[in-house]
Design a protein around this motif. Structure first.
Motif, PDB file in Angstrom:
ATOM      1  N   GLN A 104     -10.953   7.440   0.071  1.00  0.00           N
ATOM      2  CA  GLN A 104     -11.168   6.151  -0.469  1.00  0.00           C
ATOM      3  C   GLN A 104     -12.470   5.555   0.165  1.00  0.00           C
ATOM      4  O   GLN A 104     -13.039   5.852   0.961  1.00  0.00           O
ATOM      5  CB  GLN A 104      -9.915   5.283  -0.215  1.00  0.00           C
ATOM      6  CG  GLN A 104      -8.802   5.895  -1.125  1.00  0.00           C
ATOM      7  CD  GLN A 104      -8.989   6.250  -2.338  1.00  0.00           C
ATOM      8  OE1 GLN A 104      -9.052   5.273  -3.064  1.00  0.00           O
ATOM      9  NE2 GLN A 104      -8.708   7.537  -2.656  1.00  0.00           N
ATOM     10  N   GLU A 159      -1.784   3.247  -9.528  1.00  0.00           N
ATOM     11  CA  GLU A 159      -2.129   4.377 -10.228  1.00  0.00           C
ATOM     12  C   GLU A 159      -3.357   5.338  -9.564  1.00  0.00           C
ATOM     13  O   GLU A 159      -3.117   6.567  -9.959  1.00  0.00           O
ATOM     14  CB  GLU A 159      -2.841   3.731 -11.613  1.00  0.00           C
ATOM     15  CG  GLU A 159      -3.147   4.831 -12.481  1.00  0.00           C
ATOM     16  CD  GLU A 159      -3.695   4.332 -13.952  1.00  0.00           C
ATOM     17  OE1 GLU A 159      -3.803   5.008 -14.732  1.00  0.00           O
ATOM     18  OE2 GLU A 159      -3.782   2.993 -13.895  1.00  0.00           O
ATOM     19  N   ASN A 160      -4.205   4.743  -8.715  1.00  0.00           N
ATOM     20  CA  ASN A 160      -5.045   5.773  -8.189  1.00  0.00           C
ATOM     21  C   ASN A 160      -4.446   6.729  -7.435  1.00  0.00           C
ATOM     22  O   ASN A 160      -5.130   7.729  -6.992  1.00  0.00           O
ATOM     23  CB  ASN A 160      -6.266   4.818  -7.620  1.00  0.00           C
ATOM     24  CG  ASN A 160      -5.424   3.955  -6.224  1.00  0.00           C
ATOM     25  OD1 ASN A 160      -4.228   3.501  -6.184  1.00  0.00           O
ATOM     26  ND2 ASN A 160      -6.192   4.001  -5.323  1.00  0.00           N
ATOM     27  N   VAL A 161      -3.407   6.228  -6.469  1.00  0.00           N
ATOM     28  CA  VAL A 161      -2.437   7.427  -5.836  1.00  0.00           C
ATOM     29  C   VAL A 161      -1.864   8.470  -6.786  1.00  0.00           C
ATOM     30  O   VAL A 161      -2.164   9.671  -6.338  1.00  0.00           O
ATOM     31  CB  VAL A 161      -1.468   6.575  -5.069  1.00  0.00           C
ATOM     32  CG1 VAL A 161      -0.855   7.822  -4.178  1.00  0.00           C
ATOM     33  CG2 VAL A 161      -1.934   5.561  -4.020  1.00  0.00           C
ATOM     34  N   ARG A 162      -1.638   8.015  -7.739  1.00  0.00           N
ATOM     35  CA  ARG A 162      -0.723   8.924  -8.611  1.00  0.00           C
ATOM     36  C   ARG A 162      -1.613   9.770  -9.431  1.00  0.00           C
ATOM     37  O   ARG A 162      -1.245  11.076  -9.814  1.00  0.00           O
ATOM     38  CB  ARG A 162       0.411   8.181  -9.539  1.00  0.00           C
ATOM     39  CG  ARG A 162       1.394   7.586  -8.784  1.00  0.00           C
ATOM     40  CD  ARG A 162       2.474   6.960  -9.991  1.00  0.00           C
ATOM     41  NE  ARG A 162       2.126   5.623 -10.252  1.00  0.00           N
ATOM     42  CZ  ARG A 162       1.514   5.068 -11.507  1.00  0.00           C
ATOM     43  NH1 ARG A 162       1.503   5.963 -12.285  1.00  0.00           N
ATOM     44  NH2 ARG A 162       1.356   3.815 -11.551  1.00  0.00           N
ATOM     45  N   LEU A 163      -2.802   9.612  -9.610  1.00  0.00           N
ATOM     46  CA  LEU A 163      -3.754  10.517 -10.120  1.00  0.00           C
ATOM     47  C   LEU A 163      -4.315  11.373  -9.467  1.00  0.00           C
ATOM     48  O   LEU A 163      -4.666  12.458  -9.622  1.00  0.00           O
ATOM     49  CB  LEU A 163      -4.983   9.309 -10.487  1.00  0.00           C
ATOM     50  CG  LEU A 163      -4.993   8.599 -11.726  1.00  0.00           C
ATOM     51  CD1 LEU A 163      -6.138   7.891 -12.035  1.00  0.00           C
ATOM     52  CD2 LEU A 163      -4.550   9.401 -12.899  1.00  0.00           C
ATOM     53  N   VAL A 164      -4.088  11.319  -7.933  1.00  0.00           N
ATOM     54  CA  VAL A 164      -4.695  12.171  -6.869  1.00  0.00           C
ATOM     55  C   VAL A 164      -3.459  13.243  -6.509  1.00  0.00           C
ATOM     56  O   VAL A 164      -3.748  14.290  -6.432  1.00  0.00           O
ATOM     57  CB  VAL A 164      -5.279  11.477  -5.844  1.00  0.00           C
ATOM     58  CG1 VAL A 164      -5.754  12.525  -4.870  1.00  0.00           C
ATOM     59  CG2 VAL A 164      -6.685  10.668  -6.267  1.00  0.00           C
ATOM     60  N   PHE A 182      -6.166  11.845   1.019  1.00  0.00           N
ATOM     61  CA  PHE A 182      -6.647  10.652  -0.028  1.00  0.00           C
ATOM     62  C   PHE A 182      -6.947   9.262   0.784  1.00  0.00           C
ATOM     63  O   PHE A 182      -7.980   8.763   0.096  1.00  0.00           O
ATOM     64  CB  PHE A 182      -5.033  10.336  -0.777  1.00  0.00           C
ATOM     65  CG  PHE A 182      -5.094   9.046  -1.342  1.00  0.00           C
ATOM     66  CD1 PHE A 182      -5.575   9.262  -2.601  1.00  0.00           C
ATOM     67  CD2 PHE A 182      -4.533   7.846  -1.146  1.00  0.00           C
ATOM     68  CE1 PHE A 182      -5.901   8.105  -3.533  1.00  0.00           C
ATOM     69  CE2 PHE A 182      -4.697   6.998  -1.608  1.00  0.00           C
ATOM     70  CZ  PHE A 182      -4.958   6.781  -2.951  1.00  0.00           C
ATOM     71  N   SER A 202       0.823  -1.239   0.088  1.00  0.00           N
ATOM     72  CA  SER A 202       0.021  -0.005  -0.106  1.00  0.00           C
ATOM     73  C   SER A 202       0.840   1.157   0.098  1.00  0.00           C
ATOM     74  O   SER A 202       2.137   1.283   0.264  1.00  0.00           O
ATOM     75  CB  SER A 202      -1.067   0.156   1.201  1.00  0.00           C
ATOM     76  OG  SER A 202      -0.089   0.298   2.313  1.00  0.00           O
TER      77      SER A 202
END
Length: 655
Positions: free
Chosen positions: A371, A341-346, A367, A312
């Motif tokens: 979720q 990828e969901n982290v790098r988008l935010v 963040f 994570s």
């Protein structure tokens, strides 16, 4: 006048092409290439070192200042490039961040830096070789002995692994061997050979360990960016079937120290031996204590990447936490390259002056609770730190970070309470276990992951951020009546005296019905058992002081493994925590800064419990102290109290 960089295209990087100059000068041409171009290059991983441009190189025909450690690394690379035996290690082009990325302070340079950081993972993964520069050794003789000893450890480990897995045709199945069998046998073999010579100063083994410790204490191991640079996952051939060997395994990461070179596999066996020596507290080896810690952390992360075990974002951030960097925002932006990828988008790198450290660290919390399910896992990485051991640089204007926001710049001396149990699938007694002699990585087995604790059952989290406050719903569980340091493996006096008083006060019984002594033993490992990988795998763990106090010389290979796993579970639970007694006689593990009178709460949606300190001037406001384990209240008992009216849900404000 500073060197003038030409602007980079959106998908471009810069590479250095060495010039054929004399041995007295280092010269390079700086070329621009598209990141998608299939070009072979070497990438350098090193530590920048102290400020001050004390050396110069030629770059596009102009003088370019570099720091001393980088200049030493360039000389070492040039030496290997000119040597026929090592020439293949260094490719025709080299990528070095300090030179290939514009390090200026203007807005154009900051924008380039923000963009290039998003490409760092790809840059290192596409590199043909990664050269890790550990620096020039202080003692050449110790350094040579160290590299010889590391190769010796690696060969011994390979022989043991091959012996445990003799080659058989694929149609002849045999009992599988797990890596802990190999490791325990390997460590047990050290007792008869290396253990007796540590006291002899000047012996080859003693000199080798002095050199090994110097390698592990290199500043490189403490650098923030090394986790993505030196742990690049590589394709591993894990089968040798019917006499046909598939691909030869050769790590593209090479460790350079002076004129010596080593691979990851050689360092892996050495780290295991160093940890084993430290755990057994052998006489005459005090200089080894703690030397391997940073290397062991990096090695564990490399194994997880090689085996494609996704961590994570918070787990990755925790690995970066003890590392050093000049810009505190790098503690978030460096791990981003390894995040999902969901982290790098935010969360996106932004080195502009308006994006303060406070905002960047708060973005991680936003963040997490944004979720699905509004996870409170981030609270396991936060703790109250009234005195910073690593102050922020003087030129960083930073408002005070709230107690509930993890300060990723500050190292912590505890492990977050595990949130997941890794349950291994059972291996057939006659499963086929192929082995490739050139590959020291074992075949990984699939694991089930289940929640470790469930303090508030299926309740939904209710948490909102208002400026620097966290508003959350919680349930009061008890008040701390007394605390004491956790049991030490070889010093039981103070602990034994106070635990007897506690047991006498409870009349030998615990609120759950079990014996008080049994509850105390289970509390000190937070009721957890660990597997050979050092991961929590089962509930119902406890400590056996007799087994913990024995020397490894008195144990067989299986007992060494059991002792090691028990020690690991104990140290994970007690590091940075004390044992506490609540007013209603419950035992627990609380942060070392917890005091008598602090309160224990469960938060809706949280797996574990939490220690808070009331703000006397503002009712309902609390200082967050840290995560807490209370034996007997970790599996929904708190919610049952609410159902029968013994407790209630209330609104809390964390400051």
């Amino acid at each position: 006048m500073p060197f003038a960089y030409r602007p980079l295209g959106k998908h471009q990087i810069r590479l250095l092409k060495p010039r054929g100059l004399s041995f007295d000068a280092l010269g390079y041409d700086l070329i621009h290439v598209d990141i998608t171009t299939k070009i072979e290059y070497s990438a350098l991983s090193y530590t920048w070192g102290a400020p001050g441009d004390s050396h110069v190189i030629q770059l596009d025909g102009e003088w370019f200042p570099v720091r001393e450690n980088l200049y030493d690394a360039l000389q070492a690379i040039d030496f290997r490039r000119r040597n026929k035996a090592t020439a293949s290690m260094v490719k025709s082009y080299i990528w070095i961040d300090a030179i290939c990325i514009n390090q200026g302070k203007d807005e154009e340079a900051l924008a380039e830096r923000s963009l290039q950081i998003t490409m760092m993972t790809r840059i290192y993964e596409q590199a043909s070789t990664i050269l890790v520069w550990l620096g020039n050794p202080q003692n050449e003789m110790h350094n040579r002995s160290a590299f010889r000893k590391m190769k010796e450890f690696n060969q011994r480990r390979l022989v043991i692994m091959a012996k445990n897995r003799p080659y058989r045709p694929w149609w002849w199945p045999h009992k599988a061997k797990l890596p802990d069998n190999d490791n325990n046998t390997f460590l047990a073999s050290m007792a008869a050979t290396d253990r007796t010579v540590f006291d002899v100063e000047g012996s080859d083994t003693h000199n080798a360990w002095l050199g090994i410790c110097a390698i592990f204490r290199s500043q490189w191991w403490t650098r923030t960016w090394i986790f993505q640079e030196a742990t690049v996952p590589e394709k591993l051939v894990q089968q040798h079937i019917a006499g046909t060997q598939w691909r030869n395994f050769e790590s593209k990461v090479k460790f350079l120290c002076g004129k010596e070179t080593a691979s990851w596999t050689e360092l892996q066996g050495t780290v295991m031996v160093a940890k084993h020596i430290q755990d057994t507290h052998q006489r005459g080896t005090e200089f080894i204590q703690g030397a391997h810690t940073a290397a062991n952390s990096l090695l564990a992360f490399r194994v997880s990447r090689v085996q494609n075990r996704l961590l994570s974002f918070l787990e990755i951030l925790e690995l970066f936490r003890p590392t050093e960097c000049f810009d505190p925002r790098d503690k978030i932006y460096a791990p981003l390259c390894l995040a999902a990828e969901n982290v790098r988008l935010v969360i996106k790198p932004d080195y502009s002056s308006t994006n303060t450290v406070h905002y960047v660290y708060l973005d991680v919390v936003r963040f997490g609770i944004s979720q699905a399910g509004k996870s409170l896992v981030f609270l396991g990485h936060a703790c109250w730190t009234p005195h910073l051991s690593r102050p922020f640089p003087a030129d960083w204007r930073l408002t005070e970070i709230p107690s509930w926001v993890p300060n990723w710049h500050e190292p912590i001396d505890f492990y977050p309470i595990p949130k997941v149990l890794y349950i291994e699938n059972k291996i057939s007694a006659r499963a086929f276990a192929p082995y490739d002699r050139r590959n020291t990585q074992a075949m990984s087995n699939k694991q089930q992951q289940v929640r470790t604790f469930n303090a508030t059952g299926d309740s939904a989290c209710s948490a909102q951020i208002y400026e620097s406050q966290l508003h959350i719903k919680g349930i009061f569980c008890g008040t701390i009546k007394d605390v004491m340091p956790a049991i030490r493996l070889y010093a039981l006096g103070t602990f034994a005296e106070k635990s007897r008083r506690w047991e006498s006060g409870s009349k030998g019984r615990y609120p759950t019905g079990e014996a008080f002594s049994q509850a105390l033993n289970r509390t000190q490992v937070m009721d957890l058992k660990e597997n050979w990988r050092g991961r929590p795998c089962e509930r119902g763990g406890d400590i056996d002081t007799k087994l913990l106090s024995k020397l490894s010389t008195d144990l067989d290979a299986a007992s060494i493994g059991a002792q090691s796993r028990m020690k690991s579970a104990f140290l994970r639970a007690t590091r940075g925590r004390n044992v506490c007694l609540l007013e209603d006689a419950y035992l627990g593990m609380v942060p070392v800064l917890a005091e008598i009178g602090d309160r224990i709460f469960a938060f809706l949606g949280g797996q574990v419990l939490y220690t808070l300190r009331p703000d006397s001037s503002r009712p309902g406001h609390y200082l967050y102290i840290g995560e807490t384990y209370i034996h007997g209240l970790m599996d929904g008992e708190v919610m049952r109290r609410v159902e029968v009216g013994q407790a209630r849900v209330e609104e809390l404000v964390l400051v």
